[in-house]
Design an enzyme around this catalytic site. Structure first.
Site, short mmCIF file in Angstrom:
data_model
loop_
_atom_site.label_atom_id
_atom_site.label_comp_id
_atom_site.label_asym_id
_atom_site.label_seq_id
_atom_site.Cartn_x
_atom_site.Cartn_y
_atom_site.Cartn_z
N ASP A 98 60.59 74.23 -5.94
CA ASP A 98 60.93 74.98 -7.09
C ASP A 98 62.69 74.61 -7.51
O ASP A 98 63.40 74.02 -6.68
CB ASP A 98 61.18 76.62 -6.49
CG ASP A 98 61.04 77.48 -7.95
OD1 ASP A 98 60.96 77.27 -8.93
OD2 ASP A 98 61.60 78.81 -7.51
N GLU B 280 65.34 71.77 -11.29
CA GLU B 280 65.65 71.18 -12.83
C GLU B 280 66.96 70.15 -12.50
O GLU B 280 67.18 69.34 -13.21
CB GLU B 280 66.03 72.33 -13.66
CG GLU B 280 64.66 72.90 -13.97
CD GLU B 280 63.78 73.51 -12.90
OE1 GLU B 280 64.65 74.27 -12.23
OE2 GLU B 280 62.59 73.78 -12.77
N ASP C 163 57.81 79.99 -15.33
CA ASP C 163 57.92 81.49 -15.23
C ASP C 163 57.47 82.00 -16.76
O ASP C 163 58.27 82.36 -17.34
CB ASP C 163 59.43 82.11 -15.08
CG ASP C 163 59.67 81.61 -13.63
OD1 ASP C 163 58.81 81.21 -12.59
OD2 ASP C 163 60.75 81.47 -13.37
O1 MIG Z 1 64.45 82.44 -10.27
O2 MIG Z 1 61.35 81.87 -5.89
O3 MIG Z 1 59.39 79.75 -11.05
O4 MIG Z 1 57.48 80.81 -9.25
O5 MIG Z 1 58.28 82.93 -7.57
C1 MIG Z 1 63.54 82.66 -9.50
C2 MIG Z 1 61.18 82.96 -6.62
C3 MIG Z 1 62.86 81.63 -8.36
C4 MIG Z 1 61.28 80.64 -9.64
C5 MIG Z 1 59.70 80.28 -9.75
C6 MIG Z 1 58.75 81.26 -9.37
C7 MIG Z 1 59.12 81.70 -7.97
C8 MIG Z 1 60.59 82.37 -7.96
N1 MIG Z 1 61.45 81.28 -8.47
#
Ligand code: MIG
Length: 833
Positions: A417, A420, A495
């Site tokens: 995650d 980016e 999200d």
């Molecule tokens: O800023 O890990 O897109 O799927 O549950 C949130 C927590 C950080 C973003 C991901 C989301 C995930 C969440 N993460």
């Protein structure tokens, strides 16, 4: 022509000085033509060099260089395994232009201004520069733009470009590629999480594609000013693009996917249903969720642990209060048929004594500022450092961090995650531009590396997972990515929000990703932000059956993107409402429907797996808009809802609230409504009922549709039988079926079975033959063939020379006939009475 804004300045004592000075360059007249085996180099009188390389007869690469360009043909996007024979070309030097032709395309470059035009073998103009190449550089910043402007003829439509959250046709707007943490994005928001600078154009029934292989921030403008101009531009680097010939949209998408690669076959469980939540903890909760799936007999193959399993958001650690014995938990879940997938973020807590941080310091793996300081920023921990995944040694270091997870704990899947890369607190949401990257030996700033950071993280993760469990097929999910990154990981669209428009957006984004080389994708079913109604959840789950990644996820009690949540607030919220998003969280009626929906996905798995294999081998997108099915039919261009799932299933999801009926469009051919077996004619519209209990989808006449035995998880037991639904058609048709063990790499050594079923019919009866290759013997002991839509009453039936007796059965109130066959049958004949 070079046009310096400020030229011929006398450098006198009082010479004016400026904040910056820009140079604008357009090609002048071609003065030299050189050629070697696969490349033609044209040079203009103002020293712009255009290299045209024949990659294949259908793919030409065009690169422009100017003085000062450091030459490097390095590309992260191209698949290193793509190594086709380039084929031959001819070169003609005409008075006013140069012409380079392969067997499929001609590229004509005008001597004045180096304007490029592409023609097909029948000399139809496909694509033409209007202003062509342009470069802007400044004294202070270096290159700030390289671009190509082309004509955007009236009526041309544009597809692709990755995950843009809009309807299919890109025309009328401009888009930006810059990977962005886009929490709670809305329709039209741009840029989003990933960059795929590739699009397809369809004009006059012919399609071609353009892939801009440049990692800098890029802008694609599809006639936003309504002056019939299309421009693609990058904020740095070289102009380096590929022209990909069609003429079918489908073959453009396939060629692009072969150029940039496809993933390996996933484990079969990766295509099962996945349950996720931010976050399931403590351990008791995880066990309870798993247990409930089995108790309620809702199939599920995987459960996810989001960031709360970590100790203070330190990657590769465990919160021992919540998870005292992860090994035991993962083993116990495994016993019940659940694969465990855990999140791993790129940000590493900068904290003395934390092993990963210390080790990273020792090995000098973290990104640095130009003057050598570490890049430290807030993500989950307030102070975080970030590995430079663009360094091969760092990728190896990172891959080895998975050793314990994969080997000791037996974790089956990894979820990357925030790559980016996302940075909290600053409006920019990511690194400053000047952070340094290794870029595999081509050192550069973040401007160049930003868009491939997530892709290289995924690459590093995959490398590590594979290294530490070489016998297993890996499962990796990533959020950010770049063109070519489909080789490394599946992705979800990020999200999203629990709204009806987001259901439609998810549908549009997955189609778009799929034709942009990225078939292994899905959305957070039900929506990440907010809670869906039971109806919305049901419709979303139904669409999810047809998305290769089939996962429910939601943010639960984590409010408004807040970091660590205040426990009291959570408790208070819990007493007020429930934000649960499991298939049973919406009442009994929905639970029953959800069980059926997920069960259907499990029965369709052999079909999906076969489509996946076709994607892996040929680059064929698993999901395709109808235009990719028949681009000669203008109605397919406007069919916004209908899409193809593989070659033989057409889906028309219900994307609106309270829909009791729906008008759908079916393209050429005859189609069977899956839910009542009625045969519907193509090339026309139909009104159909859309009860909440099911999603409308249609099977092409002549199809042999494999139906896998229903299981609670993919590896629950050896199947006893394979179902084959044979949908009668008037035209001969072929249906593939790919089978293997669903795990491991035996298939690479021939342990698979690829069968082509051939269906033929005439007034006397039908004939079904099966031709297979491969050394794998499926585990089921018989095949149950069901004939649907027979226009005659069956008399006798012969299978491989032996008489078999068809049995009449009722399906949806209509008569159908079944016969039982051996798994290795080769020929079946069914004669009219
Ligand atoms: O800023 O890990 O897109 O799927 O549950 C949130 C927590 C950080 C973003 C991901 C989301 C995930 C969440 N993460």
């Amino acid at each position: 022509m070079a046009n310096k804004q400020i030229e011929d300045l006398q450098v006198a004592e009082d010479a004016p000085r400026y904040p910056d000075v820009a140079t604008r360059l357009r090609p002048g007249t071609i003065v030299s033509v050189q050629q070697d085996e696969h490349t033609v180099t044209l040079t203009s009188d103002n020293n712009i060099e255009l290299n045209i390389t024949i990659v294949t007869p259908d793919i030409l690469q065009l690169t422009y260089t100017t003085e000062g360009d450091t030459r490097s043909d390095f590309s992260y996007a191209l698949d290193p395994r793509f190594d086709p024979p380039p084929g031959e070309y001819t070169l003609e030097n005409q008075p006013d232009h140069i012409e380079i032709s392969t067997s499929a395309v001609t590229c004509r470059v005008s001597k004045e201004q180096m304007l490029v035009r592409f023609y097909n073998a029948e000399e139809h103009l496909l694509c033409a520069d209007n202003r062509g190449y342009y470069k802007r550089e400044t004294l202070m910043k270096g290159t700030t733009e390289v671009s190509i402007s082309q004509e955007a003829p009236a009526g041309a439509r544009y597809f692709g470009l990755g995950d843009k959250a809009i309807k299919q046709n890109l025309r009328g707007r401009s888009y930006e590629n810059w990977n962005t943490d886009a929490y709670g994005f809305e329709r039209g928001d741009d840029p989003l999480y990933r960059s795929v600078p590739f699009y397809m154009a369809l004009h006059d029934g012919r399609a071609y594609g353009i892939f801009l292989d440049n990692t800098y921030r890029s802008i694609f403008d599809f006639d936003s000013r309504k002056d019939r101009t299309l421009t693609f531009a990058s904020e740095g680097g070289k102009m380096n693009y590929y022209f990909i010939n069609g003429p079918e949209l489908r073959s453009v998408a396939e060629r692009y996917a072969r150029l940039t690669g496809t993933p390996e076959l996933p484990p079969l469980w990766g295509l099962g249903y996945h349950q996720c939540r931010w976050s399931y903890y403590p351990e008791k909760k995880v066990r309870e969720i798993a247990r409930t799936f089995r108790d309620l007999e809702i199939p599920c193959d995987a459960i996810y642990l989001d960031i709360d399993y970590m100790d203070e958001y330190k990657v590769f650690t465990w919160n021992r209060n919540y998870f005292p014995n992860p090994k035991q938990l993962i083993a116990d879940l495994g016993e019940e048929g659940f694969q465990t997938i855990v999140m791993v973020d790129p940000g590493i807590r900068a904290e003395k004594g934390y092993e990963v941080y210390e080790d990273g310091r020792t090995n000098d793996v973290f990104c640095r500022r130009p003057d050598g300081e570490l890049m430290i920023g807030p993500v989950w921990p307030p102070k975080t450092v970030f590995p430079d995944f663009t360094h091969p040694k760092v990728r190896e270091w990172w891959g080895d961090l998975y050793d314990d997870f994969i080997k000791k704990l037996n974790i089956s899947g990894i979820w990357n995650d925030m790559n980016e890369p996302a940075v909290f607190e600053v409006r920019r949401k990511t690194f400053p531009d000047d952070i340094r990257h290794h870029f595999d030996g081509h050192p550069c700033s973040h401007r160049k590396a930003h868009n491939i950071y997530g892709m290289q993280m995924a690459r590093a993760s995959l490398q590590g997972i594979k290294k530490h469990a070489p016998a297993k097929r890996p499962f990796l999910l990533t959020r950010a990515n770049f063109a070519g990154g489909q080789r490394y990981a599946a992705l979800w669209t990020g999200d999203n929000i629990a709204s009806w428009d987001h259901l439609r957006l998810g549908h549009e984004q997955c189609l778009r990703l799929s034709v942009s080389g990225y078939s292994f994708c899905g959305t957070d079913i039900g929506g990440f932000v907010d809670r869906p109604s039971s109806e919305l959840y049901t419709r979303w789950l139904q669409l999810g059956i047809f998305h290769p990644l089939f996962r429910t996820h939601s943010m639960g009690y984590h409010l408004e993107g807040a970091a660590a949540v205040n426990e009291e607030e959570v408790e208070e919220k819990k007493t007020k409402e429930t934000l649960d998003q499991e298939p049973w969280s919406f009442g009994e009626k929905t639970t029953t429907i959800a069980r059926e929906i997920i069960g259907l996905r499990y029965r369709l798995l052999s079909y999906l797996y076969t489509a996946f294999r076709q994607y892996v081998k040929n680059g064929t997108p698993i999901l395709r808009p109808l235009a990719f099915h028949d681009q000669s039919d203008p109605h397919t261009l406007d069919a916004a809802d209908e899409f193809m799932f593989g070659d033989q299933i057409l889906v028309s999801p219900v994307l609106e609230k309270n829909r009791k009926t729906k008008r759908i469009y079916l393209p050429e051919g005859d189609w069977y409504h899956f839910w009542d077996d009625t045969r519907l004619a193509g090339r026309q519209k139909h009104d159909i009922n859309t009860p909440l209990s099911n999603i409308p989808f249609f099977i092409k006449a002549g199809t042999v549709l494999p139906m896998r035995e229903l299981m609670q998880y993919t590896g629950e037991k050896d199947p006893e039988k394979l179902g084959l639904l044979v949908y009668h058609g008037d035209q001969p048709a072929e249906s593939p079926l790919y089978e293997d063990t669903g795990q491991g790499y035996g298939y690479k050594k021939g342990e698979y079975r690829h069968t082509i079923f051939r269906f033929e019919s005439n007034s006397q009866g039908i004939r079904l033959s099966a031709g297979s290759e491969g050394a794998y013997n499926p585990l089921y002991n018989h095949i149950e063939v069901t004939f649907i839509g027979l226009p005659f009453k069956p008399g006798h039936c012969k299978a491989d020379g032996k008489e078999v007796a068809p049995r009449a059965v009722k399906r949806h109130g209509k008569s159908a006939y079944t016969v039982i066959l051996d798994p290795g049958f080769e020929k079946l004949q069914l004669f009219a009475e």
